[in-house]
Write an enzyme that holds these catalytic residues in place. Structure first.
Site, PDB file in Angstrom:
ATOM      1  N   HIS A  62       0.819  -1.214   0.000  1.00 18.43           N
ATOM      2  CA  HIS A  62       0.000   0.000   0.000  1.00 18.43           C
ATOM      3  C   HIS A  62       0.854   1.266   0.000  1.00 18.43           C
ATOM      4  CE1 HIS A  62      -3.025   2.947   0.960  1.00 18.43           C
ATOM      5  NE2 HIS A  62      -2.438   3.213   2.118  1.00 18.43           N
ATOM      6  N   HIS A  95       3.886   6.923   5.516  1.00 18.30           N
ATOM      7  CA  HIS A  95       2.714   7.641   6.039  1.00 18.30           C
ATOM      8  C   HIS A  95       1.940   6.863   7.094  1.00 18.30           C
ATOM      9  CE1 HIS A  95       0.447   5.323   2.943  1.00 18.30           C
ATOM     10  NE2 HIS A  95      -0.575   5.500   3.758  1.00 18.30           N
ATOM     11  N   ASP A 123      -3.356   8.316  -1.074  1.00 17.55           N
ATOM     12  CA  ASP A 123      -3.689   7.242  -0.131  1.00 17.55           C
ATOM     13  C   ASP A 123      -5.148   6.811  -0.299  1.00 17.55           C
ATOM     14  OD1 ASP A 123      -3.513   5.613   2.306  1.00 17.55           O
ATOM     15  OD2 ASP A 123      -4.650   7.222   3.257  1.00 17.55           O
ATOM     16  N   GLU A 158       1.216   5.543  12.879  1.00 11.79           N
ATOM     17  CA  GLU A 158      -0.108   5.100  13.301  1.00 11.79           C
ATOM     18  C   GLU A 158      -0.143   3.614  13.638  1.00 11.79           C
ATOM     19  OE1 GLU A 158      -4.666   5.263  11.577  1.00 11.79           O
ATOM     20  OE2 GLU A 158      -3.024   6.233  10.528  1.00 11.79           O
ATOM     21  N   ASP A 159       0.539   2.809  12.832  1.00 16.03           N
ATOM     22  CA  ASP A 159       0.393   1.363  12.944  1.00 16.03           C
ATOM     23  C   ASP A 159       1.644   0.644  13.427  1.00 16.03           C
ATOM     24  OD1 ASP A 159      -2.216   1.525  11.911  1.00 16.03           O
ATOM     25  OD2 ASP A 159      -1.451   1.587   9.865  1.00 16.03           O
ATOM     26  N   ASP A 183     -26.451  14.321 -23.180  1.00 13.36           N
ATOM     27  CA  ASP A 183     -25.036  14.694 -23.267  1.00 13.36           C
ATOM     28  C   ASP A 183     -24.139  13.679 -22.565  1.00 13.36           C
ATOM     29  OD1 ASP A 183     -26.086  15.373 -20.834  1.00 13.36           O
ATOM     30  OD2 ASP A 183     -24.890  17.187 -20.603  1.00 13.36           O
TER      31      ASP A 183
END
Length: 760
Positions: free
Chosen positions: A103, A127, A194, A131-132, A314
């Site tokens: 990812h 990134h 992301d 967080e993880d 259209d």
């Protein structure tokens, strides 16, 4: 460039040496949204195709993209960031079963496709490590420098912060992201990359989560992409969100598009041939190609206009790409000569670009068999900006004086986010204001000096005033649009020339919140009213409580401060100031608070404490928003008045003979207090006037002149035809007091055209 399916197994990369810790064994984590949820590797018995955690995703594709525009030293730094990210995410897998590192690499590839700088690519790879993983911002700072650390921190969600609700948590996360974006636009570019990869791989998560993430993409991320001019990304996000939020509708519409493509092939082919012949004849070298309208755009039009798919004409259009701006207009003339244009369907976004920098000529032509077809005509540079938007420029590097028009508009919007943040109370309110500014439609108006300002569709004069400067908005009292006097709530239209008149003594009106359109205006008005109302309400509340205590023969100044504080806490307030403010706003009743304090002092039971009549509250006209004057009866100094404590609205004054007040007083008598005018009342007060006049030429001018001669101000006028040759005029005027009004009425009665006059 679809990155979701590319994964190449390569030999393991040796761990990098440095300050960052080695990966630790970890339990499955679920801290990320969408398809990025890192998980522990599934057991072979339950997931036979699970990748071995020693396998890694290849960096070859990202390296090729980066080497195309970055020097070798910068590419080396990107590889170093990859090694750290790979080691940090070791043992984590996506819901689809792929190694989690796939990812961040895909996100970095999207950023490299936009040719973002080295720090951006490194931040894209890193990134999720804050967080993880067990990595801190300080470690990133020491290893990669402040720019990368700040970018990663701006991208980090606040999952570890305990907030009162999921909605507030999400709003706080968006607030942090947008404010980081205001400081450095690369934050949102990486975040959009992301989100794009998440949406491309969203099929691996359950249906409920897909719908939630798709709705979030509709509401926030797609509008931000459009606001920054990333048109290609915007359309892809919309179509992906549509397919995940409404999968059945998307599938049916896609099949209908394929069918229509075959049915209309002959018509479109004839139009394309005609256009390709017409342009060279006038010496314009152009690339002409067909395009399909995005599925979401078709679906949205069907819903809004209640059309079937066959009625949406259209669906297909053509794009004409030329070399110069003059050639755009030459191509337009050639196409109008070849096909008849549809009246009212021409838009010149070259002369006046959209707020996100988009430039193009749009015209709708009638093709063979009466089929309407839209043509978009633009230069190659306009095409590049239309696809890449602000990513096509280095906004964060440029000095403001060298900004392009697109950069200046984007910079102004980003700075407005900081203004909104400074004037909002919480994250939910911040998001409410920002969402308003993300709507794509805009109107373009002019200042008296000819400067163009873009505002959301439906914006008013007050929105324009705040867009120019906060002080102009706060002090606005009148306006002229195209040299004609208008109300401040007047909605603006394309091409209007707007002039705002100000008065240094004027202040924002709470009624403006009912019609303002922009987030900046709404946030500033609320902030001002909240600040001023609190100050005024605290003073009014103190006066109310002081009088209530005096009626119990208790002097406020003689009270023990500790006892007083305890009384405030017992009443549910966190401080004395909050208690005063609540009383002043009508949220608490001064007699009840006074009785509670008296009980603390005496220790008597409530039943034994009899409340005597309270002394009246004196009003001098300088209380501001803490005291309202009822519009049903317009009380004036000199009138007998009563006060109504409405929860959250402070004290509302009515005339003692007001019928509406009389009816309300029978329902909640405990909320009514006695009020008197003080001896030194100042200011102007509104009053109604009903005049019945003969329908003669110039009668309105005579009445208005008489009002002005009496030194009264006209606030509002309305009229009805009462009977033959009789007109009912309703005025709202500003006067000093009851005596001033009587003088005005006496002068008006002298006019021969006035047949009847009464106070409204």
């Amino acid at each position: 460039m679809d990155l979701s399916g590319s994964r190449i197994v390569a030999p393991p990369v040796a761990p990098a040496t440095g300050a960052l810790p080695a990966a630790k064994s970890r339990a499955p984590r679920r801290g990320k949204h969408g398809a990025d949820t890192p998980e522990a590797p599934p057991a072979a018995a339950t997931f036979a195709n699970a990748p071995d955690e020693r396998q890694v995703v290849s960096l070859a594709s990202l390296t090729r993209l980066a080497e195309a525009y970055l020097p070798e030293e910068d590419v080396r730094r990107v590889r170093e960031a990859y090694r750290v990210a790979d080691r940090a995410h070791l043992g984590q897998f996506r819901t689809s079963g792929e190694p989690y590192i796939s990812h961040p690499i895909a996100v970095a590839e999207i950023c490299a496709g936009w040719k973002l700088d080295t720090d951006s690519l490194m931040a894209a790879l890193l990134h999720d490590v804050l967080e993880d993983c067990d990595v801190s911002k300080q470690q990133l700072l020491e290893r990669f420098g402040p720019q990368v650390a700040d970018l990663v921190d701006g991208l980090t969600k606040l999952d570890r912060v305990q907030l009162s609700s999921k909605e507030e948590q999400q709003a706080e996360s968006f607030r942090k992201m947008l404010l980081a974006m205001a400081r450095d636009v690369r934050v949102i570019l990486i975040k959009l990359a992301d989100r794009l990869h998440n949406m491309r791989t969203l099929g691996a998560v359950d249906a409920a989560k897909r719908r939630r993430i798709a709705r979030e993409t509709f509401d926030i991320y797609a509008p931000i992409a459009n606001r920054l001019g990333l048109r290609k990304l915007y359309l892809e996000l919309l179509d992906l969100a549509f397919s995940h939020r409404y999968p059945m509708r998307s599938a049916v519409l896609r099949r209908a598009m394929l069918s229509a493509r075959g049915n209309r092939r002959e018509v479109l082919g004839r139009i394309l041939d005609a256009a390709q012949k017409a342009l060279p004849e006038i010496g314009v070298k152009a690339d002409v190609y067909g395009r399909e309208k995005a599925l979401w755009g078709i679906y949205e039009k069907m819903v809004q206009r209640r059309l079937s798919f066959s009625q949406v004409l259209d669906v297909y259009g053509f794009r004409v790409i030329v070399d110069t701006v003059p050639q755009c207009y030459l191509a337009l003339g050639a196409l109008h000569a070849a096909f008849k244009p549809v009246p009212g369907r021409f838009k010149d976004y070259i002369a006046i670009p959209k707020v996100n920098g988009y430039q193009s000529l749009h015209t709708t032509l009638v093709g063979p068999f009466g089929t309407p077809v839209e043509f978009q005509i633009r230069t190659r540079e306009m095409q590049r900006v239309a696809e890449s938007g602000v990513a096509a420029h280095w906004l964060y590097k440029a000095e403001q004086e060298t900004f392009t028009d697109l950069q200046k508009r984007t910079h102004q919007w980003l700075q407005s986010l900081l203004d909104i943040q400074s004037h909002t109370g919480d994250s939910l309110e911040f998001m409410e204001h920002v969402k308003v500014d993300l709507f794509p439609d805009a109107v373009y108006v002019f200042t008296p000096k000819g400067q163009i300002r873009s505002l959301p569709r439906g914006a008013t004069v007050i929105d324009f005033a705040y867009s120019v400067h906060t002080d102009i908005g706060d002090q606005a009292v009148a306006a002229r649009v195209n040299q004609e006097p208008v109300q401040l709530r007047t909605e603006l239209h394309n091409g209007d020339v707007v002039e705002v008149l100000t008065d240094a003594a004027s202040r924002p009106n709470p009624g403006w919140l009912a019609f303002v359109r922009t987030g900046k205006a709404r946030a500033q008005i609320r902030h001002f009213l909240r600040t001023m109302k609190l100050t005024e309400s605290v003073e009014l509340g103190r006066r109310l409580l002081e009088q209530a205590l005096a009626s119990l023969r208790i002097d406020l100044d003689d009270l023990d401060p500790a006892l007083f504080e305890r009384g405030a806490r017992d009443a549910g307030a966190r401080s004395l100031e909050e208690l005063y403010a609540d009383i002043g706003l009508g949220k608490r009743l001064a007699p009840v608070a006074a009785r509670n304090i008296a009980l603390l002092m005496s220790g008597k039971a409530a039943a034994t404490l009899i409340m005597p009549d309270l002394d009246p509250i004196f009003v001098n006209g300088t209380e501001g928003s803490a005291i309202q004057y009822a519009a049903c009866c317009h009380p004036l100094p000199g009138d007998a008045v009563v006060g109504h404590l409405r929860g959250g609205h402070g004290l509302t004054l009515h005339r003692a003979d007001c019928q509406a007040a009389g009816r309300q007083r029978t329902k909640d008598a405990e909320r009514w207090v006695e009020v008197q005018w003080s001896d030194d009342v100042s200011g102007l007060f509104r009053s109604g006037l009903d005049l019945f006049v003969s329908d003669d030429r110039g009668v309105l001018g005579k009445v208005a002149a008489e009002i002005a001669a009496a030194e009264a101000n006209i606030v509002h006028i309305s009229m009805d035809e009462e009977a033959e040759k009789t007109v009912h005029l309703r005025f709202v005027v500003q006067v000093r007091d009851r005596v001033h009004l009587a003088l005005l009425m006496r002068n008006l009665r002298k006019l021969p055209e006035v047949t009847r006059l009464q106070r409204g």
